[in-house]
Design a protein around this motif. Structure first.
Motif: not given
Length: 308
Positions: A171-188
């Motif tokens: 949910x971003x227009x580039x691969x920012x760290x929080x946005x990419x982590x939010x797309x993970x299915x792991x415990x972050x």
């Protein structure tokens, strides 16, 4: 069981389809102005021997950094908005995060280094030439990039060690760290704590150097005997103070205000400010606020026959 994700979909601003063409034109224009403006700044400093000082050495390197910083995000975003191709590969996303973190961290350190340079020039003018020698200036620039390399390696390594099993949307227009982590299915949680410690220490550390340096500068300027000397001293650091305020203000607002991170659209808008707009504004800030740069620019324009 899950299939390894090989690509992501950047969905930033997708909820506003009517504005996609406008965003593409806007990003393309900003990128063009950023490259031309910073390239002109580099040429002006290179061509005028009076600007071959530590202050302008750092400013020249900041312009190079801003071109690289903007190039990591803006062209891809402009193409995404114009063509609607929101897919970015797994490796492409990791690369974009790596270089964005590298140049973003280096910029924070650059601004801190430039603040220290102005502190030395105004608060210890007799020692300035001896302290801010060429070797130290080069070491400071290399140290800024080294710090950026360490931080981006940590951020990218920890983020992409997570599992991504869907959804593939970022949910971003580039691969920012929080946005990419939010797309993970792991415990972050562990990754978030590492990011908080590393990024927090960098932001707080560099901002502290800036604030302490300018605190001492303001005290020194106030104690100067004449209004002329106070005005001259302030003019040498006013442009940098404005650039610092824009950059750190946007970063603090982005990562310190709960409302900004909870609202994707607001987060995207704030991100545009410090990733796209500020690199474009920096050359104008340093040109319009700086007599020496404006003088050097007029000299070069006269030499080329634009002015008589």
């Amino acid at each position: 069981n899950y299939t390894r994700v090989t690509q992501f979909i950047l969905v930033g601003f997708r909820s506003h389809p009517e504005s996609q063409l406008l965003l593409s034109v806007l990003f393309s224009t900003i990128y063009l102005v950023t490259v031309v403006g910073n390239a002109c700044m580099i040429l002006i400093i290179q061509m005028d021997s009076k600007l071959h000082t530590p202050m302008y050495f750092f400013l020249e390197n900041l312009s190079i950094l801003d071109i690289c910083y903007s190039s990591v995000i803006t062209p891809k975003a402009a193409l995404t908005f114009s063509l609607g191709r929101r897919i970015i590969s797994y490796n492409g996303c990791a690369s974009q995060m790596f270089f964005f973190s590298l140049f973003g961290t280096a910029e924070a350190f650059f601004l801190a280094v430039m603040a220290y340079d102005r502190f030395t020039a105004i608060c210890n003018p007799l020692l300035y030439q001896m302290v801010m020698n060429r070797r130290l200036c080069v070491c400071m620039v290399l140290g800024s990039y080294l710090s950026g390399c360490i931080n981006c390696s940590i951020q990218t390594g920890f983020t992409f060690s997570l599992s991504f099993c869907g959804p593939k949307e970022i949910n971003h227009f580039f691969c920012d760290v929080p946005a990419v982590m939010h797309a993970s299915c792991s415990d972050t949680l562990g990754t978030e704590l590492v990011m908080l410690v590393v990024c927090g220490s960098i932001i707080v550390g560099t901002a502290s150097v800036v604030f302490i340096s300018y605190g001492c500068i303001i005290i020194t300027i106030v104690q100067m005997p004449s209004a002329e000397s106070r005005c001259k001293a302030f003019s040498t650091c006013s442009s940098h103070m404005l650039a610092v305020s824009l950059f750190f203000g946007a970063v603090f607002f982005m990562y310190a205000q709960p409302g900004a991170t909870s609202s994707p659209d607001r987060s995207n808008i704030i991100s545009i400010l410090y990733t796209v707009v500020i690199p474009m504004l920096n050359p104008f800030i340093y040109t319009l606020q700086n007599r020496e740069v404006k003088g050097a620019l007029k000299k070069q324009l006269k030499r080329k026959g634009f002015f008589k």
